[in-house]
Motif scaffolding. Structure first.
Motif, mmCIF file in Angstrom:
data_model
loop_
_atom_site.group_PDB
_atom_site.id
_atom_site.type_symbol
_atom_site.label_atom_id
_atom_site.label_comp_id
_atom_site.label_asym_id
_atom_site.label_seq_id
_atom_site.Cartn_x
_atom_site.Cartn_y
_atom_site.Cartn_z
ATOM 1 N N ILE A 53 0.892 -1.165 0.000
ATOM 2 C CA ILE A 53 0.000 0.000 0.000
ATOM 3 C C ILE A 53 0.926 1.209 0.000
ATOM 4 N N LEU A 54 0.841 2.026 -1.028
ATOM 5 C CA LEU A 54 1.691 3.198 -1.142
ATOM 6 C C LEU A 54 1.004 4.381 -0.460
ATOM 7 N N GLY A 55 1.741 5.077 0.413
ATOM 8 C CA GLY A 55 1.157 6.169 1.189
ATOM 9 C C GLY A 55 1.760 7.516 0.847
ATOM 10 N N SER A 56 1.447 8.524 1.678
ATOM 11 C CA SER A 56 1.918 9.896 1.465
ATOM 12 C C SER A 56 3.433 9.937 1.347
ATOM 13 N N GLY A 57 3.917 10.752 0.452
ATOM 14 C CA GLY A 57 5.347 10.891 0.262
ATOM 15 C C GLY A 57 5.846 10.042 -0.885
ATOM 16 N N ILE A 58 5.555 8.747 -0.854
ATOM 17 C CA ILE A 58 6.006 7.871 -1.939
ATOM 18 C C ILE A 58 5.025 7.913 -3.112
ATOM 19 N N VAL A 59 3.720 8.069 -2.846
ATOM 20 C CA VAL A 59 2.743 8.198 -3.937
ATOM 21 C C VAL A 59 3.118 9.374 -4.835
ATOM 22 N N GLU A 60 3.481 10.487 -4.216
ATOM 23 C CA GLU A 60 3.815 11.686 -4.981
ATOM 24 C C GLU A 60 5.151 11.545 -5.724
ATOM 25 N N ALA A 61 5.951 10.549 -5.335
ATOM 26 C CA ALA A 61 7.262 10.341 -5.969
ATOM 27 C C ALA A 61 7.213 9.344 -7.123
ATOM 28 N N ILE A 62 6.036 8.753 -7.386
ATOM 29 C CA ILE A 62 5.909 7.799 -8.496
ATOM 30 C C ILE A 62 6.077 8.548 -9.824
ATOM 31 N N SER A 63 7.116 8.201 -10.566
ATOM 32 C CA SER A 63 7.434 8.922 -11.802
ATOM 33 C C SER A 63 7.321 8.045 -13.040
ATOM 34 N N SER A 64 6.950 6.783 -12.849
ATOM 35 C CA SER A 64 6.814 5.865 -13.980
ATOM 36 C C SER A 64 5.791 4.792 -13.636
ATOM 37 N N LYS A 65 5.028 4.364 -14.643
ATOM 38 C CA LYS A 65 4.065 3.285 -14.407
ATOM 39 C C LYS A 65 4.775 1.963 -14.149
ATOM 40 N N SER A 71 6.286 -5.945 -7.980
ATOM 41 C CA SER A 71 5.561 -6.007 -6.709
ATOM 42 C C SER A 71 4.068 -6.245 -6.913
ATOM 43 N N GLN A 72 3.426 -6.704 -5.847
ATOM 44 C CA GLN A 72 1.979 -6.858 -5.824
ATOM 45 C C GLN A 72 1.391 -5.696 -5.019
ATOM 46 N N PHE A 73 0.169 -5.297 -5.370
ATOM 47 C CA PHE A 73 -0.430 -4.150 -4.695
ATOM 48 C C PHE A 73 -1.801 -4.511 -4.150
ATOM 49 N N LEU A 74 -2.008 -4.155 -2.869
ATOM 50 C CA LEU A 74 -3.302 -4.423 -2.253
ATOM 51 C C LEU A 74 -4.349 -3.453 -2.793
ATOM 52 N N TRP A 75 -3.922 -2.188 -3.028
ATOM 53 C CA TRP A 75 -4.840 -1.179 -3.541
ATOM 54 C C TRP A 75 -4.298 -0.594 -4.840
ATOM 55 N N ASN A 76 -4.159 0.723 -4.948
ATOM 56 C CA ASN A 76 -3.772 1.338 -6.224
ATOM 57 C C ASN A 76 -2.328 0.997 -6.615
ATOM 58 N N ARG A 238 -4.656 7.152 -1.965
ATOM 59 C CA ARG A 238 -3.997 6.576 -0.783
ATOM 60 C C ARG A 238 -4.760 6.960 0.474
ATOM 61 N N PRO A 239 -4.527 6.248 1.575
ATOM 62 C CA PRO A 239 -5.064 6.696 2.870
ATOM 63 C C PRO A 239 -4.364 7.992 3.278
#
Length: 331
Positions: A53-65, A71-76, A238-239
């Motif tokens: 689960i990607l949260g605040s700080g790292i969500v905003e740092a996602i620069s590529s799909k 990895s596997q993702f529980l949510w987005n 994200r939460p």
């Protein structure tokens, strides 16, 4: 999550006492970036068996799909987040779907009342009023959004397989300093008018269908004065700050007028064991989370902790907040 039987490993920059207690594995890094998190993930999860689960700080740092491609993702997942981090894609898509958004542009505006926003911002950290100095150049992280006066509303919802449930609706307010005008001060759960809620649900349905949102998400709106036009400001996949409010909802408790507030430090300081002990005794009606571990240095305008409580009357919320802020900073 722990109460639901999950074994939790956390990667964070915050040396939080509460987070440490609620995690099976707790890892602190100096700064949140895709590279730092990915490097640590390879050490603690070499088989890619954990769901993220990607949260605040790292969500905003996602620069590529393709970030965290194995990895596997529980949510987005990063593909969804990457699209939401691109203002050109996001706002063009929203406009094509008939969703109202404030006017925006990538280049510095020559006139008008605009906000300067950084796509890496969270909690209003990198948002400011735009002033027009000479020689301002376009920046790939920066965009400019027309300022609209009104109520700042955030709506939290859970989505799975295209279906969704609104969890809470919150009024946002800012912690204003000379340097940080739009820094998020806190949220308080409120009840929206029926017609407004119905219109917002229609918007959420469109968002979920077109952006494939999954898990807990939050959408920020400005409800303009007068005719109550709904402008979508931001989608947070994200939460967020509402986590404590949503936990009370899970316990079947009333969340109306339940508030979560960020306590910022008014100076550079060392938070020691004595400070933590005094903090817990400040007010029996306050619940504290994200308390720093003893020995943590808190810099000016950085969060000390979060405070959660029931607000008797909304009109006194900011006054009460200032009193709590002063007490904690005087420890």
């Amino acid at each position: 999550m722990k109460s639901e039987g999950y074994k939790i490993s956390a990667i964070t920059v915050h040396n939080s006492l509460n987070a440490k207690k609620n995690c099976n594995e707790f890892c602190i890094i100096k700064s949140l970036s895709y590279r730092n998190v990915d490097s640590l993930l390879k050490k603690i999860d070499p088989e890619n068996s954990k769901k993220l689960i990607l949260g605040s700080g790292i969500v905003e740092a996602i620069s590529s799909k393709n970030n965290f491609s194995k990895s596997q993702f529980l949510w987005n997942n990063p593909e969804t987040i990457f699209k939401l981090n691109d203002p050109s894609y996001l706002f063009s898509k929203l406009s094509s779907l008939g969703i109202k958004i404030p006017s925006w542009q990538k280049n510095p505006p020559s006139k008008g009342n605009y906000l300067c926003k950084d796509i890496r911002s969270y909690g209003g950290l990198l948002v400011r009023k735009f002033k027009r100095p000479e020689g301002v150049k376009p920046n790939k992280y920066i965009y400019y959004q027309k300022y609209i006066s009104g109520r700042n509303i955030s709506v939290q919802f859970f989505s799975k397989s295209g279906k969704f449930r609104v969890l809470s609706t919150c009024l946002q307010w800012n912690y204003k300093t000379t340097e940080k005008t739009f820094l998020l001060g806190g949220i308080v759960a409120i009840k929206l008018k029926q017609i407004l809620m119905r219109n917002i649900k229609n918007i959420l349905k469109i968002l979920i269908e077109n952006f494939k949102l999954s898990g807990i998400n939050s959408v920020d709106f400005i409800i303009s004065k007068g005719k109550e036009n709904i402008y979508l400001i931001d989608i947070n996949p994200r939460p967020g700050l509402s986590s404590n409010i949503l936990y009370k909802l899970k316990l079947n408790r009333s969340i109306l007028n339940r508030s979560s507030q960020i306590i910022y430090s008014t100076k550079d300081r060392l938070f020691d064991e004595y400070s933590i002990n005094i903090l817990h005794k400040i007010d029996p009606n306050i619940e504290f989370t994200e308390i720093p571990l003893a020995g943590t240095v808190i810099k000016k305008n950085q969060p000390i902790c979060l405070v959660h409580r029931k607000v008797a009357k909304l009109k006194f919320l900011k006054t009460e907040y200032k009193e709590i802020l002063k007490k904690i900073n005087n420890i």
